[in-house]
Design a protein around this motif. Sequence first.
Motif, mmCIF file in Angstrom:
data_model
loop_
_atom_site.group_PDB
_atom_site.id
_atom_site.type_symbol
_atom_site.label_atom_id
_atom_site.label_comp_id
_atom_site.label_asym_id
_atom_site.label_seq_id
_atom_site.Cartn_x
_atom_site.Cartn_y
_atom_site.Cartn_z
ATOM 1 N N TYR A 55 42.079 48.860 37.316
ATOM 2 C CA TYR A 55 42.301 48.863 38.551
ATOM 3 C C TYR A 55 41.243 49.745 39.417
ATOM 4 O O TYR A 55 41.001 50.997 38.702
ATOM 5 C CB TYR A 55 43.649 49.052 39.155
ATOM 6 C CG TYR A 55 44.709 48.327 38.526
ATOM 7 C CD1 TYR A 55 45.129 47.188 39.351
ATOM 8 C CD2 TYR A 55 45.268 48.566 37.281
ATOM 9 C CE1 TYR A 55 46.054 46.340 38.603
ATOM 10 C CE2 TYR A 55 46.369 47.529 36.712
ATOM 11 C CZ TYR A 55 46.706 46.465 37.398
ATOM 12 O OH TYR A 55 47.486 45.434 36.823
ATOM 13 N N ILE B 256 32.682 45.139 35.182
ATOM 14 C CA ILE B 256 32.525 45.246 36.802
ATOM 15 C C ILE B 256 31.113 45.817 37.167
ATOM 16 O O ILE B 256 30.710 46.666 36.451
ATOM 17 C CB ILE B 256 33.665 45.982 37.346
ATOM 18 C CG1 ILE B 256 33.541 45.578 39.002
ATOM 19 C CG2 ILE B 256 33.573 47.484 37.163
ATOM 20 C CD1 ILE B 256 34.684 46.513 39.739
ATOM 21 N N THR C 83 31.760 40.434 39.018
ATOM 22 C CA THR C 83 32.400 40.611 37.599
ATOM 23 C C THR C 83 31.200 40.001 36.555
ATOM 24 O O THR C 83 31.457 39.717 35.621
ATOM 25 C CB THR C 83 33.603 40.214 37.656
ATOM 26 O OG1 THR C 83 33.618 38.749 38.123
ATOM 27 C CG2 THR C 83 34.799 40.755 38.521
ATOM 28 N N LYS D 62 42.196 45.953 31.065
ATOM 29 C CA LYS D 62 42.233 45.678 32.257
ATOM 30 C C LYS D 62 42.151 46.805 33.033
ATOM 31 O O LYS D 62 42.635 47.949 32.663
ATOM 32 C CB LYS D 62 43.203 44.953 32.981
ATOM 33 C CG LYS D 62 43.225 43.214 32.320
ATOM 34 C CD LYS D 62 41.974 42.604 32.847
ATOM 35 C CE LYS D 62 42.126 41.277 32.442
ATOM 36 N NZ LYS D 62 40.839 40.550 32.672
ATOM 37 N N SER E 81 31.263 37.188 42.376
ATOM 38 C CA SER E 81 30.505 38.393 43.077
ATOM 39 C C SER E 81 30.475 38.430 44.712
ATOM 40 O O SER E 81 30.589 37.394 45.045
ATOM 41 C CB SER E 81 29.120 38.098 42.579
ATOM 42 O OG SER E 81 28.376 36.946 43.006
ATOM 43 N N SER F 33 42.789 43.001 39.274
ATOM 44 C CA SER F 33 42.433 43.787 38.129
ATOM 45 C C SER F 33 41.151 43.445 37.465
ATOM 46 O O SER F 33 40.823 42.153 37.856
ATOM 47 C CB SER F 33 43.428 43.913 36.977
ATOM 48 O OG SER F 33 43.722 42.628 36.583
ATOM 49 N N TYR F 34 40.236 44.182 36.705
ATOM 50 C CA TYR F 34 39.094 44.002 36.302
ATOM 51 C C TYR F 34 38.859 44.343 34.983
ATOM 52 O O TYR F 34 39.536 44.997 34.141
ATOM 53 C CB TYR F 34 38.073 44.632 37.151
ATOM 54 C CG TYR F 34 37.957 44.346 38.704
ATOM 55 C CD1 TYR F 34 37.277 43.368 39.124
ATOM 56 C CD2 TYR F 34 38.917 45.063 39.573
ATOM 57 C CE1 TYR F 34 37.256 43.124 40.703
ATOM 58 C CE2 TYR F 34 39.019 44.677 40.890
ATOM 59 C CZ TYR F 34 38.044 43.610 41.408
ATOM 60 O OH TYR F 34 38.210 43.427 42.647
ATOM 61 N N GLN F 35 37.969 43.419 34.294
ATOM 62 C CA GLN F 35 37.620 43.967 32.988
ATOM 63 C C GLN F 35 36.046 44.599 33.138
ATOM 64 O O GLN F 35 35.997 45.719 33.252
ATOM 65 C CB GLN F 35 37.780 42.369 31.897
ATOM 66 C CG GLN F 35 37.282 43.097 30.727
ATOM 67 C CD GLN F 35 37.728 41.862 29.522
ATOM 68 O OE1 GLN F 35 38.225 41.009 29.844
ATOM 69 N NE2 GLN F 35 36.752 41.653 28.491
#
Length: 318
Positions: free
Chosen positions: A202, A63, A224, A200, A2, A59-61
């Motif tokens: 962006y 957020i 995250t 995932k 974070s 990339s994120y799952q």
Amino acid sequence: YSFVASKSAHEITVVFGERKIFETNYDSTLWDISGQHDGYVTVIGGGGSTAQPLQFAGSYQNIDLTINARDYADSSTAARTDVEFTFDVDGDGVINTSKGDQTVTFGVVYSDNAYRVQTRGGTLLNWKTPHDLTQAEIDKFVITAAEVASGNEDGLDLRMVRYGTVMYMFVENRQVAFCDLTKCANSSGDKASNVKADTKMYVYLRHYDDKRADGVEIPFSISTEVTPASIAVTTNGQGTVTANSVNYYINNGRTSKASDTHFIGEKVVLTIKPETGKQITGFKVDGVEVQLVKNADGSATYSFTVTKQSYSIEVIFA
């Protein structure tokens, strides 16, 4: 991980080292990211439209992202600050909407003679308006010359939370919109988008129509670590308890219902309504009796900011 930091009226909470926050392949004539580890980036270039977005690194799952939007522009230019989430549906690491990858965008804009929050799902779906800004919110969003001179540039906090296959949007930590990613990320709006809980994504930041030659600072925070808070409500069955009403997108349209998912930092308003002939005789939060704000129709409200992961609320009607 974070990162929670911001400038102006917002206190810096956490700053982590020199970690890479934004991708390096950005247009340096439009963005200055030298303040990223102090919690802000700057739109530069002496005005015009920054159609080239600034991409958060990696990339994120899940957020939890907040940006502080400011409008220095003449209203006729339809200034806009928004965040785009692009989902790598096929998992190949390359975004290609012709192969089924999808996007969802949240932003704040002056459009059609009104200040509003707008969302767009899919690459073809038109903009929707889940929330018209209140006057207090407009006053935060629009930065006047006097505020610039005094250094008191407040700005409007826009918060976006993705948790699995759902997305929530907040204005000043008040939930104003909800999106089921299995539907609203599809260009048709009413068919499965193939976005799953582990898909995932962006994340991109845009700001349009900057009228300040010396730049617009956009404070931000990103994490995250996303877990909904539990607000457990028990009653004796002679009335109802509902939370803030928010806009939900269903079948390419909009409906409104009470929110049932909340996050730390969110402002929550509970409405307690007894059945006809009944009244509220008790209201406890974590076992402690608290006072309610009573309404003329016999209902009452209780407002609080979520500061922990669980709450127990007991309501007694008689």
